[in-house]
Enzyme design. Structure first.
Site, mmCIF file in Angstrom:
data_model
loop_
_atom_site.group_PDB
_atom_site.id
_atom_site.type_symbol
_atom_site.label_atom_id
_atom_site.label_comp_id
_atom_site.label_asym_id
_atom_site.label_seq_id
_atom_site.Cartn_x
_atom_site.Cartn_y
_atom_site.Cartn_z
ATOM 1 N N SER A 16 12.190 5.684 14.764
ATOM 2 C CA SER A 16 11.042 5.274 15.433
ATOM 3 C C SER A 16 11.138 4.955 16.757
ATOM 4 O O SER A 16 12.035 3.907 16.956
ATOM 5 C CB SER A 16 10.061 4.279 14.909
ATOM 6 O OG SER A 16 9.383 4.386 13.490
ATOM 7 N N LEU A 17 11.090 5.998 17.793
ATOM 8 C CA LEU A 17 11.623 5.437 19.205
ATOM 9 C C LEU A 17 10.543 5.063 20.154
ATOM 10 O O LEU A 17 10.689 4.100 20.657
ATOM 11 C CB LEU A 17 11.973 6.831 19.821
ATOM 12 C CG LEU A 17 12.942 6.960 20.882
ATOM 13 C CD1 LEU A 17 14.319 6.065 20.575
ATOM 14 C CD2 LEU A 17 13.329 8.279 21.358
ATOM 15 N N HIS A 18 9.331 5.951 20.378
ATOM 16 C CA HIS A 18 8.175 5.268 20.974
ATOM 17 C C HIS A 18 8.415 4.971 22.286
ATOM 18 O O HIS A 18 7.629 4.161 22.774
ATOM 19 C CB HIS A 18 7.717 4.173 20.093
ATOM 20 C CG HIS A 18 7.273 4.390 18.699
ATOM 21 N ND1 HIS A 18 6.948 5.389 18.269
ATOM 22 C CD2 HIS A 18 7.749 3.712 17.595
ATOM 23 C CE1 HIS A 18 6.778 5.438 16.952
ATOM 24 N NE2 HIS A 18 7.355 4.481 16.456
ATOM 25 N N CYS A 20 6.884 -4.849 15.519
ATOM 26 C CA CYS A 20 6.377 -3.813 16.494
ATOM 27 C C CYS A 20 4.936 -3.951 16.645
ATOM 28 O O CYS A 20 4.019 -4.212 15.860
ATOM 29 C CB CYS A 20 6.288 -2.412 15.748
ATOM 30 S SG CYS A 20 8.211 -1.996 15.442
ATOM 31 N N GLY A 56 7.253 -2.114 5.881
ATOM 32 C CA GLY A 56 8.718 -2.632 5.887
ATOM 33 C C GLY A 56 9.611 -1.725 6.574
ATOM 34 O O GLY A 56 9.214 -0.486 6.845
ATOM 35 N N GLU A 57 10.766 -2.267 6.856
ATOM 36 C CA GLU A 57 11.828 -1.605 7.381
ATOM 37 C C GLU A 57 12.796 -1.213 6.413
ATOM 38 O O GLU A 57 13.490 -1.868 5.779
ATOM 39 C CB GLU A 57 12.583 -2.409 8.534
ATOM 40 C CG GLU A 57 13.966 -1.933 8.834
ATOM 41 C CD GLU A 57 14.061 -0.541 9.452
ATOM 42 O OE1 GLU A 57 14.749 0.137 9.021
ATOM 43 O OE2 GLU A 57 13.089 -0.248 10.511
ATOM 44 N N GLU A 117 0.922 -1.105 -0.008
ATOM 45 C CA GLU A 117 0.106 0.051 -0.058
ATOM 46 C C GLU A 117 0.976 1.223 0.091
ATOM 47 O O GLU A 117 1.883 1.191 0.545
ATOM 48 C CB GLU A 117 -0.728 -0.041 1.348
ATOM 49 C CG GLU A 117 -1.938 -1.117 1.139
ATOM 50 C CD GLU A 117 -2.965 -1.117 2.433
ATOM 51 O OE1 GLU A 117 -4.258 -1.272 1.933
ATOM 52 O OE2 GLU A 117 -2.466 -0.776 3.269
ATOM 53 N N CYS A 164 3.736 8.455 0.721
ATOM 54 C CA CYS A 164 4.453 7.465 1.615
ATOM 55 C C CYS A 164 4.556 6.146 1.030
ATOM 56 O O CYS A 164 3.402 5.847 0.495
ATOM 57 C CB CYS A 164 3.561 7.375 2.870
ATOM 58 S SG CYS A 164 4.251 6.175 4.203
ATOM 59 N N SER A 222 12.524 6.440 7.189
ATOM 60 C CA SER A 222 12.178 6.154 8.551
ATOM 61 C C SER A 222 12.937 4.749 8.938
ATOM 62 O O SER A 222 12.726 3.847 8.255
ATOM 63 C CB SER A 222 10.837 6.181 8.863
ATOM 64 O OG SER A 222 10.508 5.838 10.204
ATOM 65 N N CYS A 258 6.657 -6.771 6.940
ATOM 66 C CA CYS A 258 7.743 -6.419 7.632
ATOM 67 C C CYS A 258 8.120 -7.370 8.675
ATOM 68 O O CYS A 258 6.973 -8.144 9.355
ATOM 69 C CB CYS A 258 7.328 -5.299 8.482
ATOM 70 S SG CYS A 258 8.599 -4.510 9.303
ATOM 71 N N ASN A 297 -2.462 5.517 15.946
ATOM 72 C CA ASN A 297 -3.360 5.056 14.890
ATOM 73 C C ASN A 297 -3.872 3.674 15.189
ATOM 74 O O ASN A 297 -2.821 2.745 15.009
ATOM 75 C CB ASN A 297 -2.984 5.376 13.712
ATOM 76 C CG ASN A 297 -2.709 6.612 12.947
ATOM 77 O OD1 ASN A 297 -3.735 7.641 13.333
ATOM 78 N ND2 ASN A 297 -1.352 7.141 12.762
ATOM 79 N N CYS A 305 1.721 -2.004 15.304
ATOM 80 C CA CYS A 305 1.682 -1.728 13.820
ATOM 81 C C CYS A 305 0.851 -2.807 13.029
ATOM 82 O O CYS A 305 1.405 -4.132 13.105
ATOM 83 C CB CYS A 305 3.328 -1.439 13.357
ATOM 84 S SG CYS A 305 3.429 -0.940 11.567
ATOM 85 N N CYS A 348 -0.285 6.514 9.745
ATOM 86 C CA CYS A 348 0.853 5.755 9.910
ATOM 87 C C CYS A 348 0.634 4.445 10.982
ATOM 88 O O CYS A 348 -0.171 4.681 11.813
ATOM 89 C CB CYS A 348 1.857 6.686 10.956
ATOM 90 S SG CYS A 348 3.368 6.300 11.409
#
Length: 344
Positions: free
Chosen positions: A214-216, A116, A159-160, A92, A105, A191, A112, A290, A119, A333
């Protein structure tokens, strides 16, 4: 051997066409057509039919993806496409309009592996990596579909990117080629969830490209609960690598921080985060989570988001709250997936 013409640089195309007995300038013509968005050889009107046939007979094709489904947000006009490539793999991509220009994006992998827990992209695992040309195809197809220029690209979809570093690198070189699309590297953001060796390599290879991490979480123990990558790459090691990045590139690094209700959104969490980041070239992008069907986490409420931001600002940390676009079509996101939800 790469058969998708979008995967090739102009120099590589020269080798292909001269190998078929044609002159070098034919490669420049083909390369120009690809940059314009040609999706088939039939569109290349000034390229000899004999060369077009020879390319097709030799197995070459133009790897723009097909549009399986398209959704347009009723609230903000964000457009999400489910694409399908020749082998049936699906990703997507999301087109967004901002005051400073149009942004897309894109995905870098089909699914992935990072796992996480908040996600959607990880829920189906990973089928395969995308090639640089397939990533370029995402951009070209969206530009053709919307009829509008693409001013900014963020590699923040499925994906990463640093788990597919070589192909992401090829994409960056292809899309920024002045003889191709010519998009400025400064208008591209990559990212990562924090693969330390690749952060260091990225600083060497692409110092002009924006980096988001991406820290979070404000500490390592909390981060391990939601991001399995944190078990391999420690929190302090990650921050040190990010600090090295800013010192080497003189570029500000963005930390993405998804605010999850009751998990990482307290004033104490904000204060701890600010203390770790104070004094160096950073920016925190707060993202009210999200929500994803099939995941238990819930987004922080407005008062918690405002309080978290206030703490960061009081300690001198540059911070913004990301504007959520496309949430009514699961285009925000963390909500992208490999399969159309109607197929599930």
């Amino acid at each position: 051997m790469r058969k998708n013409l979008l995967d090739h640089t102009e120099e590589e195309l020269i080798d292909i066409v001269t190998g078929l007995g044609e002159k070098k300038f034919r490669a420049r013509q083909i390369y120009g057509w690809l940059a314009k968005g040609a999706a088939s050889f039939d569109e290349m009107s000034n390229v000899p039919l004999s060369l077009r046939k020879a390319l097709a007979e030799d197995g070459y094709y133009i790897g723009q993806p097909e549009v399986v489904t398209e959704q347009i947000s009723k609230t903000d006009g964000t457009r999400k496409c489910l694409y399908e490539f020749r082998d049936g793999a699906r990703v997507e991509s999301v087109f967004m309009k901002y005051s400073y220009g149009n942004s897309i994006c894109i995905s870098s992998q089909v699914g992935c592996l990072m796992g996480c827990t908040f996600c959607a992209s990880t829920m189906d695992g990973k089928l395969r990596d995308l090639t640089g040309g397939e990533m370029l195809g995402e951009v070209l197809r969206m530009r053709s579909l919307t009829g509008e220029d693409i001013n900014h690209v963020v590699i923040m979809g499925m994906g990463e990117p640093f788990d597919n570093y070589e192909e992401v690198s090829r994409f960056l070189r292809l899309i920024s080629d002045p003889d191709g699309m010519g998009l400025s590297l400064r208008n591209i953001t990559v990212s990562t969830c924090g693969i330390i060796p690749m952060i260091r390599k990225f600083a060497e290879d692409f110092p002009q490209v924006n980096l988001a991490v991406s820290l979070h979480a404000p500490n390592g123990e909390m981060r391990k609960k939601t991001m399995p990558v944190a078990r391999k790459y420690g929190y302090e090691d990650l921050l040190n690598a990010c600090r090295e990045y800013t010192e080497k590139t003189h570029r500000r690094i963005t930390f993405e921080y998804a605010l999850i209700s009751g998990v990482n959104d307290s004033a104490e969490d904000a204060s701890e985060l600010a203390d770790r980041l104070k004094g160096w070239l950073t920016h925190v992008n707060l993202i009210p989570l999200n929500e994803v069907r099939g995941r238990e986490y819930r987004k922080s409420d407005g008062s918690s988001v405002a309080a978290f931001r206030k703490v960061l600002e009081s300690k001198g940390i540059a911070v913004t709250v990301r504007r959520t676009l496309g949430s009514d079509i699961d285009a925000a996101c963390g909500q992208l997936r490999a399969l159309n939800r109607s197929d599930k």
